[in-house]
Design a protein around this motif. Sequence first.
Motif, PDB file in Angstrom:
ATOM      1  N   UNK A 154       0.852  -1.185   0.000  1.00 19.87           N
ATOM      2  CA  UNK A 154       0.000   0.000   0.000  1.00 19.87           C
ATOM      3  C   UNK A 154       0.886   1.233   0.000  1.00 19.87           C
ATOM      4  N   UNK A 155       0.674   2.120  -0.980  1.00 22.45           N
ATOM      5  CA  UNK A 155       1.379   3.395  -1.021  1.00 22.45           C
ATOM      6  C   UNK A 155       0.437   4.462  -0.477  1.00 22.45           C
ATOM      7  N   UNK A 156       0.920   5.212   0.514  1.00 23.37           N
ATOM      8  CA  UNK A 156       0.100   6.240   1.145  1.00 23.37           C
ATOM      9  C   UNK A 156       0.174   7.536   0.344  1.00 23.37           C
ATOM     10  N   UNK A 157      -0.989   8.096   0.044  1.00 21.95           N
ATOM     11  CA  UNK A 157      -1.068   9.336  -0.722  1.00 21.95           C
ATOM     12  C   UNK A 157      -1.218  10.554   0.184  1.00 21.95           C
ATOM     13  N   UNK A 158      -1.482  10.327   1.469  1.00 21.00           N
ATOM     14  CA  UNK A 158      -1.553  11.373   2.494  1.00 21.00           C
ATOM     15  C   UNK A 158      -1.037  10.770   3.798  1.00 21.00           C
ATOM     16  N   UNK A 159      -0.845  11.612   4.801  1.00 23.48           N
ATOM     17  CA  UNK A 159      -0.527  11.110   6.145  1.00 23.48           C
ATOM     18  C   UNK A 159      -1.775  10.417   6.681  1.00 23.48           C
ATOM     19  N   UNK A 160      -1.589   9.272   7.332  1.00 27.10           N
ATOM     20  CA  UNK A 160      -2.715   8.596   7.978  1.00 27.10           C
ATOM     21  C   UNK A 160      -2.317   8.247   9.406  1.00 27.10           C
ATOM     22  N   UNK A 161      -3.304   7.980  10.245  1.00 27.25           N
ATOM     23  CA  UNK A 161      -3.020   7.708  11.655  1.00 27.25           C
ATOM     24  C   UNK A 161      -2.768   6.236  11.933  1.00 27.25           C
ATOM     25  N   UNK A 162      -3.384   5.342  11.125  1.00 30.58           N
ATOM     26  CA  UNK A 162      -3.187   3.911  11.399  1.00 30.58           C
ATOM     27  C   UNK A 162      -3.539   3.085  10.178  1.00 30.58           C
ATOM     28  N   UNK A 163      -3.028   1.868  10.197  1.00 28.94           N
ATOM     29  CA  UNK A 163      -3.433   0.883   9.205  1.00 28.94           C
ATOM     30  C   UNK A 163      -3.397  -0.478   9.888  1.00 28.94           C
ATOM     31  N   UNK A 164      -4.443  -1.246   9.679  1.00 26.27           N
ATOM     32  CA  UNK A 164      -4.548  -2.588  10.244  1.00 26.27           C
ATOM     33  C   UNK A 164      -4.722  -3.592   9.114  1.00 26.27           C
ATOM     34  N   UNK A 165      -4.149  -4.758   9.340  1.00 22.47           N
ATOM     35  CA  UNK A 165      -4.343  -5.874   8.421  1.00 22.47           C
ATOM     36  C   UNK A 165      -5.030  -6.989   9.196  1.00 22.47           C
ATOM     37  N   UNK A 166      -5.767  -7.806   8.487  1.00 21.16           N
ATOM     38  CA  UNK A 166      -6.457  -8.948   9.083  1.00 21.16           C
ATOM     39  C   UNK A 166      -6.001 -10.186   8.337  1.00 21.16           C
ATOM     40  N   UNK A 167      -5.552 -11.178   9.086  1.00 20.17           N
ATOM     41  CA  UNK A 167      -5.029 -12.396   8.474  1.00 20.17           C
ATOM     42  C   UNK A 167      -5.737 -13.594   9.081  1.00 20.17           C
ATOM     43  N   UNK A 168      -6.088 -14.524   8.221  1.00 26.62           N
ATOM     44  CA  UNK A 168      -6.714 -15.760   8.697  1.00 26.62           C
ATOM     45  C   UNK A 168      -6.315 -16.893   7.768  1.00 26.62           C
ATOM     46  N   UNK A 169      -6.379 -18.107   8.300  1.00 27.23           N
ATOM     47  CA  UNK A 169      -6.089 -19.261   7.461  1.00 27.23           C
ATOM     48  C   UNK A 169      -6.891 -20.461   7.913  1.00 27.23           C
ATOM     49  N   UNK A 170      -6.969 -21.415   6.970  1.00 28.54           N
ATOM     50  CA  UNK A 170      -7.773 -22.614   7.188  1.00 28.54           C
ATOM     51  C   UNK A 170      -7.231 -23.752   6.343  1.00 28.54           C
ATOM     52  N   UNK A 171      -7.108 -24.917   6.943  1.00 33.09           N
ATOM     53  CA  UNK A 171      -6.891 -26.143   6.178  1.00 33.09           C
ATOM     54  C   UNK A 171      -8.281 -26.648   5.845  1.00 33.09           C
ATOM     55  N   UNK A 172      -8.652 -26.551   4.579  1.00 31.91           N
ATOM     56  CA  UNK A 172     -10.017 -26.850   4.153  1.00 31.91           C
ATOM     57  C   UNK A 172     -10.227 -28.345   3.956  1.00 31.91           C
ATOM     58  N   UNK A 173     -11.360 -28.811   4.435  1.00 34.25           N
ATOM     59  CA  UNK A 173     -11.774 -30.192   4.200  1.00 34.25           C
ATOM     60  C   UNK A 173     -12.772 -30.257   3.048  1.00 34.25           C
ATOM     61  N   UNK A 174     -13.608 -29.238   2.935  1.00 35.04           N
ATOM     62  CA  UNK A 174     -14.605 -29.124   1.872  1.00 35.04           C
ATOM     63  C   UNK A 174     -14.371 -27.791   1.161  1.00 35.04           C
ATOM     64  N   UNK A 175     -13.503 -27.798   0.144  1.00 32.59           N
ATOM     65  CA  UNK A 175     -13.071 -26.569  -0.518  1.00 32.59           C
ATOM     66  C   UNK A 175     -14.259 -25.785  -1.063  1.00 32.59           C
ATOM     67  N   UNK A 176     -15.201 -26.452  -1.671  1.00 27.37           N
ATOM     68  CA  UNK A 176     -16.349 -25.767  -2.258  1.00 27.37           C
ATOM     69  C   UNK A 176     -17.110 -24.953  -1.207  1.00 27.37           C
ATOM     70  N   UNK A 177     -17.266 -25.496  -0.026  1.00 24.83           N
ATOM     71  CA  UNK A 177     -18.002 -24.827   1.049  1.00 24.83           C
ATOM     72  C   UNK A 177     -17.128 -23.833   1.808  1.00 24.83           C
ATOM     73  N   UNK A 178     -15.878 -24.193   2.102  1.00 21.21           N
ATOM     74  CA  UNK A 178     -15.052 -23.436   3.034  1.00 21.21           C
ATOM     75  C   UNK A 178     -14.174 -22.362   2.388  1.00 21.21           C
ATOM     76  N   UNK A 179     -14.079 -22.337   1.077  1.00 18.32           N
ATOM     77  CA  UNK A 179     -13.195 -21.398   0.399  1.00 18.32           C
ATOM     78  C   UNK A 179     -13.500 -19.936   0.748  1.00 18.32           C
ATOM     79  N   UNK A 180     -14.723 -19.594   1.046  1.00 18.56           N
ATOM     80  CA  UNK A 180     -15.131 -18.220   1.351  1.00 18.56           C
ATOM     81  C   UNK A 180     -14.823 -17.829   2.799  1.00 18.56           C
ATOM     82  N   UNK A 181     -14.552 -18.792   3.670  1.00 20.88           N
ATOM     83  CA  UNK A 181     -14.406 -18.520   5.106  1.00 20.88           C
ATOM     84  C   UNK A 181     -13.297 -17.524   5.426  1.00 20.88           C
ATOM     85  N   UNK A 182     -12.112 -17.683   4.835  1.00 18.52           N
ATOM     86  CA  UNK A 182     -11.026 -16.754   5.163  1.00 18.52           C
ATOM     87  C   UNK A 182     -11.301 -15.367   4.582  1.00 18.52           C
ATOM     88  N   UNK A 183     -12.060 -15.300   3.516  1.00 16.54           N
ATOM     89  CA  UNK A 183     -12.443 -14.006   2.936  1.00 16.54           C
ATOM     90  C   UNK A 183     -13.251 -13.207   3.958  1.00 16.54           C
TER      91      UNK A 183
END
Length: 145
Positions: A107-136
């Motif tokens: 991410x390139x900042x175009x102005x000064x900002x006060x904060x930035x947060x990232x969210x990370x998640x992971x899953x070993x999927x057993x049912x890819x068709x059903x679970x693929x959306x979970x980490x999203x």
Amino acid sequence: METILGELVLKKNNSVINYSIIELVKESKQFRVDSRYKIICDTVLQKGDVIECLINVHGEKFLESCVETGENLALISLYLKNIKLSIGTQGDMDDREYQYLRNGMQIKLLTDITKINFYISWLEMEDVEKEDIYTWFASDPLFDS
């Protein structure tokens, strides 16, 4: 922080920086994941800074990456066999430019900002068709809890 695919690294202008980690709930109506965290950038952020949230992958593994943006959501997912890891942050912001990399996002900042947060998640999927959306869902700042 170690993830299922490798070490999470936050960089500012190509230098590794410190960050704080908050563990978040792993299950809701929208998702169930193995791990889920909020990554808080602990540094001053100014116009022109380039922030990267990356996974330094273990070994010589080839990851498939997929950009999965949404409304007010910047998100990239990394796949290795049945493992899916997603990194998300607030998207559609006029004060930054987003670029998606093979192992994370920049991410390139175009102005000064006060904060930035990232969210990370992971899953070993057993049912890819059903679970693929979970980490999203789990890596969307909208579900910050």
